[in-house]
Design a protein around this motif. Structure first.
Motif, PDB file in Angstrom:
ATOM      1  N   GLN A   1       0.860  -1.179   0.000  1.00  0.00           N
ATOM      2  CA  GLN A   1       0.000   0.000   0.000  1.00  0.00           C
ATOM      3  C   GLN A   1       0.898   1.231   0.000  1.00  0.00           C
ATOM      4  OE1 GLN A   1      -0.760  -2.564   2.562  1.00  0.00           O
ATOM      5  NE2 GLN A   1      -1.857  -3.409   0.796  1.00  0.00           N
ATOM      6  N   HIS A   2       0.721   2.091  -0.978  1.00  0.00           N
ATOM      7  CA  HIS A   2       1.582   3.257  -1.128  1.00  0.00           C
ATOM      8  C   HIS A   2       0.829   4.520  -0.724  1.00  0.00           C
ATOM      9  CE1 HIS A   2       3.883   0.858  -4.471  1.00  0.00           C
ATOM     10  NE2 HIS A   2       3.917   0.280  -3.287  1.00  0.00           N
ATOM     11  N   GLY A   3       1.615   5.516  -0.313  1.00  0.00           N
ATOM     12  CA  GLY A   3       1.010   6.776   0.086  1.00  0.00           C
ATOM     13  C   GLY A   3       0.431   6.762   1.479  1.00  0.00           C
ATOM     14  N   VAL A   4       0.794   5.747   2.276  1.00  0.00           N
ATOM     15  CA  VAL A   4       0.347   5.669   3.672  1.00  0.00           C
ATOM     16  C   VAL A   4       1.545   5.340   4.549  1.00  0.00           C
ATOM     17  CG1 VAL A   4      -1.993   4.938   3.069  1.00  0.00           C
ATOM     18  CG2 VAL A   4      -0.235   3.214   3.498  1.00  0.00           C
ATOM     19  N   THR A   5       1.445   5.665   5.831  1.00  0.00           N
ATOM     20  CA  THR A   5       2.526   5.381   6.768  1.00  0.00           C
ATOM     21  C   THR A   5       2.487   3.920   7.190  1.00  0.00           C
ATOM     22  OG1 THR A   5       1.123   6.141   8.580  1.00  0.00           O
ATOM     23  CG2 THR A   5       2.627   7.761   7.592  1.00  0.00           C
ATOM     24  N   LEU A   6       3.595   3.467   7.787  1.00  0.00           N
ATOM     25  CA  LEU A   6       3.722   2.041   8.116  1.00  0.00           C
ATOM     26  C   LEU A   6       2.600   1.528   9.004  1.00  0.00           C
ATOM     27  CD1 LEU A   6       7.530   1.359   8.729  1.00  0.00           C
ATOM     28  CD2 LEU A   6       6.079   0.495   6.890  1.00  0.00           C
ATOM     29  N   ASP A   7       2.115   2.363   9.921  1.00  0.00           N
ATOM     30  CA  ASP A   7       1.050   1.900  10.815  1.00  0.00           C
ATOM     31  C   ASP A   7      -0.254   1.622  10.062  1.00  0.00           C
ATOM     32  OD1 ASP A   7       1.388   4.872  10.724  1.00  0.00           O
ATOM     33  OD2 ASP A   7      -0.614   4.812  11.611  1.00  0.00           O
ATOM     34  N   GLU A   8      -0.367   2.117   8.828  1.00  0.00           N
ATOM     35  CA  GLU A   8      -1.573   1.882   8.037  1.00  0.00           C
ATOM     36  C   GLU A   8      -1.381   0.813   6.969  1.00  0.00           C
ATOM     37  OE1 GLU A   8      -1.981   6.015   6.803  1.00  0.00           O
ATOM     38  OE2 GLU A   8      -3.805   6.143   8.017  1.00  0.00           O
TER      39      GLU A   8
ATOM     40  N   GLU B   1       8.503   3.310   3.710  1.00  0.00           N
ATOM     41  CA  GLU B   1       7.223   3.860   3.274  1.00  0.00           C
ATOM     42  C   GLU B   1       7.412   4.384   1.860  1.00  0.00           C
ATOM     43  OE1 GLU B   1       5.626   5.389   7.633  1.00  0.00           O
ATOM     44  OE2 GLU B   1       6.430   6.845   6.196  1.00  0.00           O
ATOM     45  N   ILE B   2       6.366   4.336   1.065  1.00  0.00           N
ATOM     46  CA  ILE B   2       6.480   4.723  -0.340  1.00  0.00           C
ATOM     47  C   ILE B   2       5.537   5.881  -0.629  1.00  0.00           C
ATOM     48  CG2 ILE B   2       6.163   3.942  -2.720  1.00  0.00           C
ATOM     49  CD1 ILE B   2       7.112   1.214  -1.875  1.00  0.00           C
ATOM     50  N   PHE B   3       6.142   7.033  -0.805  1.00  0.00           N
ATOM     51  CA  PHE B   3       5.426   8.246  -1.173  1.00  0.00           C
ATOM     52  C   PHE B   3       6.086   8.822  -2.430  1.00  0.00           C
ATOM     53  CE2 PHE B   3       4.557   7.859   3.344  1.00  0.00           C
ATOM     54  CZ  PHE B   3       3.209   8.208   3.453  1.00  0.00           C
ATOM     55  N   PRO B   4       5.745   8.276  -3.599  1.00  0.00           N
ATOM     56  CA  PRO B   4       6.370   8.778  -4.826  1.00  0.00           C
ATOM     57  C   PRO B   4       6.026  10.261  -5.033  1.00  0.00           C
ATOM     58  CG  PRO B   4       5.183   6.718  -5.189  1.00  0.00           C
ATOM     59  CD  PRO B   4       4.771   7.216  -3.858  1.00  0.00           C
ATOM     60  N   PRO B   5       6.921  11.014  -5.708  1.00  0.00           N
ATOM     61  CA  PRO B   5       8.094  10.510  -6.425  1.00  0.00           C
ATOM     62  C   PRO B   5       9.396  10.573  -5.656  1.00  0.00           C
ATOM     63  CG  PRO B   5       7.694  12.763  -7.073  1.00  0.00           C
ATOM     64  CD  PRO B   5       6.598  12.414  -6.072  1.00  0.00           C
ATOM     65  N   ASP B   6       9.399  11.195  -4.453  1.00  0.00           N
ATOM     66  CA  ASP B   6      10.718  11.437  -3.849  1.00  0.00           C
ATOM     67  C   ASP B   6      10.758  11.329  -2.335  1.00  0.00           C
ATOM     68  OD1 ASP B   6       9.270  13.681  -3.207  1.00  0.00           O
ATOM     69  OD2 ASP B   6      10.481  15.079  -4.384  1.00  0.00           O
ATOM     70  N   HIS B   7       9.823  10.600  -1.743  1.00  0.00           N
ATOM     71  CA  HIS B   7       9.835  10.471  -0.280  1.00  0.00           C
ATOM     72  C   HIS B   7       9.681   8.990   0.070  1.00  0.00           C
ATOM     73  CE1 HIS B   7       9.586  11.634   3.848  1.00  0.00           C
ATOM     74  NE2 HIS B   7       8.340  11.228   3.992  1.00  0.00           N
ATOM     75  N   PHE B   8      10.796   8.389   0.546  1.00  0.00           N
ATOM     76  CA  PHE B   8      10.813   6.954   0.836  1.00  0.00           C
ATOM     77  C   PHE B   8      11.530   6.714   2.165  1.00  0.00           C
ATOM     78  CE2 PHE B   8      11.083   7.688  -3.747  1.00  0.00           C
ATOM     79  CZ  PHE B   8       9.906   7.085  -4.179  1.00  0.00           C
ATOM     80  N   PRO B   9      10.899   7.063   3.280  1.00  0.00           N
ATOM     81  CA  PRO B   9      11.542   6.861   4.585  1.00  0.00           C
ATOM     82  C   PRO B   9      11.882   5.388   4.811  1.00  0.00           C
ATOM     83  CG  PRO B   9       9.550   8.192   4.783  1.00  0.00           C
ATOM     84  CD  PRO B   9       9.561   7.635   3.398  1.00  0.00           C
ATOM     85  N   VAL B  10      13.020   5.150   5.474  1.00  0.00           N
ATOM     86  CA  VAL B  10      13.527   3.792   5.671  1.00  0.00           C
ATOM     87  C   VAL B  10      13.772   3.546   7.152  1.00  0.00           C
ATOM     88  CG1 VAL B  10      15.494   2.260   5.246  1.00  0.00           C
ATOM     89  CG2 VAL B  10      14.557   3.643   3.381  1.00  0.00           C
TER      90      VAL B  10
END
Length: 324
Positions: free
Chosen positions: A23-30, A100-109
């Motif tokens: 699921q993209h565009g959501v934080t890990l808890d979701e 977390e996947i928040f395209p195009p440039d935000h991918f917290p690890v």
């Protein structure tokens, strides 16, 4: 896999398991579901090189656990020799990494490798020194210098090579592995006399050199004695500097899904260009396209493109440019 007498690429460093959200565009808890992949910069670079037909081996370690077995199996399936990946029975587990996947440039690890990880427990005594010495390219990462005994192992490997051509330091900076940016910069400064090629993102080069401008950062690295400094600027392209040549190439626009593996694809493609003796412009174009292809896919290791895929995209771009 049978160990080769000599490899095109030997890399030392991080390996583990990436757990990427579906699921993209959501934080890990979701996030509800994940898919697992082989991960770790050193491992990904060897896979990327293997996809270009190069003989690649990884020097690293896993825990004696299910994820460790997965790592070994995936390396072999993706064409990388795992003969020098140790299994540490009395040590930490094989690390896992979430993002977390928040395209195009935000991918917290988030990397779960505390207080250490098996790949940081590789010792000088455990190194396959002959394999390292004879490799056409030896690839190491800044992360490997963040703890002992890994740091001592890196020094032993570099001393064995004697700064042979294509001894590469990938700046691979992760803030969570260092007490401070200054500690990472100090480690990189210590490492530079052992290597002749340095590659990193603009942000990583700034950490190491203190220079925010990519060209000034590359110049600082060359002035420190490296033969080739390469700055991967992602969607903005790439820059390479030697003592007598400067090359810049533009980025390649793609629909970004996950940008985390692009730098590793760039690295594997860079290895191909170096070994094939391509000029810097051709090498950078090829590497930039390889990175773009991976950023358009979810996974990292399993998404590494083949040479044919990169050439196909390059051909499409050339046709489009000609049409203009």
């Amino acid at each position: 896999m049978t160990a080769y007498a000599a490899y095109d690429l030997v890399a030392i460093g991080r390996v583990g398991v990436d757990l990427y959200p579906l699921q993209h565009g959501v934080t890990l808890d979701e996030v509800r579901t994940f898919e697992k992949f082989l991960g770790g910069t050193a491992a990904n670079v060897t896979v990327a090189a293997s996809r270009h037909g190069l003989r690649a081996a990884l020097v690293s370690a896993t825990g004696a656990d299910a994820f460790g077995r997965f790592v070994h199996r995936e390396l072999l399936q993706l064409g990388v020799d795992d003969a020098h990946v140790q299994t540490i029975t009395a040590g930490p587990p094989t690390p896992v990494t979430f993002c977390e996947i928040f395209p195009p440039d935000h991918f917290p690890v988030w990397s779960y490798r505390y207080p250490t990880a098996p790949d940081l427990l590789v010792t000088p005594e455990s190194l396959p020194l002959k394999v390292i010495r004879e490799a056409r390219v030896f690839w190491s990462t800044l992360t490997g210098l963040s703890q002992e005994p890994s740091r001592a192992a890196h020094r032993a490997a570099w001393e064995e090579r004697g700064r042979a051509p294509f001894t590469v330091l990938d700046l691979d900076h992760r803030t969570e592995f260092w007490a401070s940016g200054e500690a990472a910069r100090s480690a990189a400064t210590w490492a530079l006399p052992f290597v002749d090629v340095v590659v990193g993102t603009a942000e990583e080069c700034e950490v190491v050199t203190g220079e925010a401008d990519p060209l000034r950062a590359a110049r600082a690295l060359v002035d420190a004695g490296v033969a080739l400094a390469v700055v991967d600027r992602g969607r903005r392209g790439a820059l390479a500097l030697t003592h007598d040549e400067l090359v810049t190439v533009p980025g390649f626009p793609v629909h970004v899904v996950n940008g985390l593996g692009a730098g590793d694809a760039f690295g594997g493609a860079l290895v191909l260009g170096l070994l094939e003796g391509w000029d810097l412009e051709r090498t950078l174009h090829f590497a930039s396209v390889a990175g773009a292809l991976v950023s358009a896919r979810l996974e990292c290791s399993a998404a590494m493109p083949t040479t044919a895929e990169v050439h196909a995209l390059l051909s499409d771009v050339e046709v489009a440019d000609g049409a203009l």
